[in-house]
Design an enzyme around this catalytic site. Structure first.
Site, PDB file in Angstrom:
ATOM      1  N   ASP A 197       0.864  -1.177   0.000  1.00 47.36           N
ATOM      2  CA  ASP A 197       0.000   0.000   0.000  1.00 47.36           C
ATOM      3  C   ASP A 197       0.909   1.238   0.000  1.00 47.36           C
ATOM      4  O   ASP A 197       2.084   1.152   0.360  1.00 47.36           O
ATOM      5  CB  ASP A 197      -0.878  -0.042   1.258  1.00 47.36           C
ATOM      6  CG  ASP A 197      -1.657   1.233   1.476  1.00 47.36           C
ATOM      7  OD1 ASP A 197      -2.294   1.699   0.516  1.00 47.36           O
ATOM      8  OD2 ASP A 197      -1.616   1.764   2.593  1.00 47.36           O
ATOM      9  N   LEU A 198       0.365   2.388  -0.409  1.00 44.93           N
ATOM     10  CA  LEU A 198       1.172   3.614  -0.411  1.00 44.93           C
ATOM     11  C   LEU A 198       0.983   4.432   0.867  1.00 44.93           C
ATOM     12  O   LEU A 198       1.808   4.400   1.759  1.00 44.93           O
ATOM     13  CB  LEU A 198       0.842   4.470  -1.641  1.00 44.93           C
ATOM     14  CG  LEU A 198       1.402   3.991  -2.985  1.00 44.93           C
ATOM     15  CD1 LEU A 198       0.996   4.940  -4.106  1.00 44.93           C
ATOM     16  CD2 LEU A 198       2.917   3.873  -2.935  1.00 44.93           C
ATOM     17  N   ASP A 199      -0.117   5.167   0.964  1.00 41.26           N
ATOM     18  CA  ASP A 199      -0.337   6.076   2.093  1.00 41.26           C
ATOM     19  C   ASP A 199      -0.449   5.325   3.414  1.00 41.26           C
ATOM     20  O   ASP A 199      -1.229   4.385   3.543  1.00 41.26           O
ATOM     21  CB  ASP A 199      -1.601   6.900   1.859  1.00 41.26           C
ATOM     22  CG  ASP A 199      -1.454   7.822   0.668  1.00 41.26           C
ATOM     23  OD1 ASP A 199      -0.761   8.839   0.795  1.00 41.26           O
ATOM     24  OD2 ASP A 199      -2.012   7.494  -0.396  1.00 41.26           O
ATOM     25  N   THR A 221      -3.161   0.699  -4.224  1.00 41.14           N
ATOM     26  CA  THR A 221      -3.527   1.937  -3.547  1.00 41.14           C
ATOM     27  C   THR A 221      -4.901   2.449  -3.954  1.00 41.14           C
ATOM     28  O   THR A 221      -5.456   2.024  -4.970  1.00 41.14           O
ATOM     29  CB  THR A 221      -2.462   3.022  -3.854  1.00 41.14           C
ATOM     30  OG1 THR A 221      -2.826   4.247  -3.226  1.00 41.14           O
ATOM     31  CG2 THR A 221      -2.347   3.258  -5.350  1.00 41.14           C
ATOM     32  N   LYS A 226      -8.360  -4.754  -3.559  1.00 36.81           N
ATOM     33  CA  LYS A 226      -6.960  -5.143  -3.703  1.00 36.81           C
ATOM     34  C   LYS A 226      -6.771  -6.655  -3.717  1.00 36.81           C
ATOM     35  O   LYS A 226      -5.820  -7.164  -4.313  1.00 36.81           O
ATOM     36  CB  LYS A 226      -6.133  -4.509  -2.581  1.00 36.81           C
ATOM     37  CG  LYS A 226      -6.103  -2.985  -2.632  1.00 36.81           C
ATOM     38  CD  LYS A 226      -5.256  -2.416  -1.508  1.00 36.81           C
ATOM     39  CE  LYS A 226      -5.263  -0.896  -1.516  1.00 36.81           C
ATOM     40  NZ  LYS A 226      -4.400  -0.332  -0.451  1.00 36.81           N
ATOM     41  N   ASP A 243      -2.316  -0.857   5.869  1.00 37.14           N
ATOM     42  CA  ASP A 243      -2.663  -0.196   7.129  1.00 37.14           C
ATOM     43  C   ASP A 243      -4.128   0.204   7.263  1.00 37.14           C
ATOM     44  O   ASP A 243      -4.513   0.802   8.267  1.00 37.14           O
ATOM     45  CB  ASP A 243      -1.812   1.074   7.290  1.00 37.14           C
ATOM     46  CG  ASP A 243      -2.309   2.213   6.413  1.00 37.14           C
ATOM     47  OD1 ASP A 243      -2.543   1.973   5.196  1.00 37.14           O
ATOM     48  OD2 ASP A 243      -2.488   3.326   6.931  1.00 37.14           O
ATOM     49  N   SER A 244      -4.970  -0.103   6.267  1.00 42.33           N
ATOM     50  CA  SER A 244      -6.352   0.386   6.343  1.00 42.33           C
ATOM     51  C   SER A 244      -7.359  -0.653   5.848  1.00 42.33           C
ATOM     52  O   SER A 244      -6.987  -1.739   5.380  1.00 42.33           O
ATOM     53  CB  SER A 244      -6.500   1.690   5.553  1.00 42.33           C
ATOM     54  OG  SER A 244      -6.184   1.486   4.192  1.00 42.33           O
ATOM     55  N   ASN A 303      -9.173  -0.904   3.211  1.00 39.16           N
ATOM     56  CA  ASN A 303      -9.138  -1.396   1.834  1.00 39.16           C
ATOM     57  C   ASN A 303      -7.984  -2.364   1.587  1.00 39.16           C
ATOM     58  O   ASN A 303      -7.819  -2.880   0.483  1.00 39.16           O
ATOM     59  CB  ASN A 303      -9.127  -0.246   0.819  1.00 39.16           C
ATOM     60  CG  ASN A 303      -7.830   0.536   0.795  1.00 39.16           C
ATOM     61  OD1 ASN A 303      -6.959   0.357   1.649  1.00 39.16           O
ATOM     62  ND2 ASN A 303      -7.700   1.422  -0.176  1.00 39.16           N
TER      63      ASN A 303
END
Length: 285
Positions: A8-10, A44, A205, A228-229, A231
């Site tokens: 993941d990015l953010d 992402t 994802k 981290d989230s 999704n």
């Protein structure tokens, strides 16, 4: 042993300043040195434009590209990089009825919809709902990248809708309304006290990871992911190895192979080092 690392990015690969920090670069370099054939896949919720910039930066760090695939809009689109150009492999747009119903609900409750259009040029975002919030968003944030919604945008197709509320209480209420309205027809995810995201039922994802694995004939047992989230939940369920960032939702941590205990600039690199020390060359089952 793993052949692919999904990131993941953010909140994961990117630091609080939205960059890949030095500890992360070093840990990733060491990981690739330990297994040169390892590939990275970016997954992402960002747009293709924003995602591609980070993919290019990541590939530039190494002598040969390490990212061949990336998915964006929360899994609504998957791309494969060929001859240094992204080639679309699939896409899932929301049904027009879902878009119109969502806009109607959000307008009634004075929230703001930021809808991502299936477009390769600006404007690629359209605004609906609270006109005052929309005006501030357009003129102080996205500017030429967004326009106010009209019916022609339905013909272009909408990949994802982000819904914002100033009131956390109202956001929670509308989240329940959207869940009850659509049931399992679409993905309705609560990201924070003020943000909800909506995508097509198959746009996640987990689907992206599985689709890519079948295409490249990779085993899901040889894939690790970090997120981290909410999704990221779908890809955690697909990959054999999953690693959650320290501030991840508790439900994500419950299904993770391991969780970072760091909250500082080493929170991501710590997990990369753990992968390097344990499963990178571990024999597959």
């Amino acid at each position: 042993m793993i052949d692919l690392l999904g990131l993941d990015l953010d909140g994961t690969l990117l630091s609080k300043t939205k960059k890949i920090n030095n500890p992360s670069k070093l840990a990733l370099t060491n990981l690739i040195a330990k297994k040169p054939s390892l590939k990275v896949m970016i997954l992402t919720g960002r747009s293709v434009f924003s995602t591609l910039k980070h993919v290019e930066k990541l590939n530039s760090l190494f002598k040969k590209p390490i990212v061949d695939y990336f998915c964006c809009y929360g899994g609504a689109k998957l791309y494969q990089i060929e001859a240094n150009k992204p080639q679309e492999r699939y896409k899932f747009c929301l049904e027009n009825s879902v878009v119109e119903t969502t806009f109607s609900i959000i307008k009634k409750h004075r929230g703001l919809c930021l809808a991502y259009l299936d477009s390769y040029v600006s404007p690629y975002l359209c605004l609906a709902g609270n006109k005052l919030l929309g005006w501030f968003t357009k003129y102080f944030w996205y500017r030429k990248r967004c326009v106010f919604f009209n019916q022609n945008h339905l013909k272009q197709g909408i990949l994802k809708i982000s819904v914002y509320f100033l009131s956390a209480k109202r956001c929670k209420k509308v989240y329940e309304i959207l869940k009850n309205t659509f049931q399992e027809k679409v993905n309705v995810l609560s990201f924070s006290n003020n943000l909800i995201e909506i995508t097509h039922h198959d746009a996640n994802k987990g689907y992206a990871i599985e689709y890519m694995a079948k295409r490249e004939q990779l085993s899901l047992n040889r894939i690790a992911v970090i997120g981290d989230s909410w999704n990221d939940y779908a890809m955690f369920k697909k990959a054999k190895y999953s690693f959650a960032m320290s501030k991840s939702p508790s439900q994500l941590k419950l299904i993770a192979t391991n969780t970072s205990n760091k909250t500082n600039r080493y929170r991501f690199s710590t997990l990369l080092n753990l992968i390097s020390e344990t499963i990178i060359n571990q024999k597959a089952d």
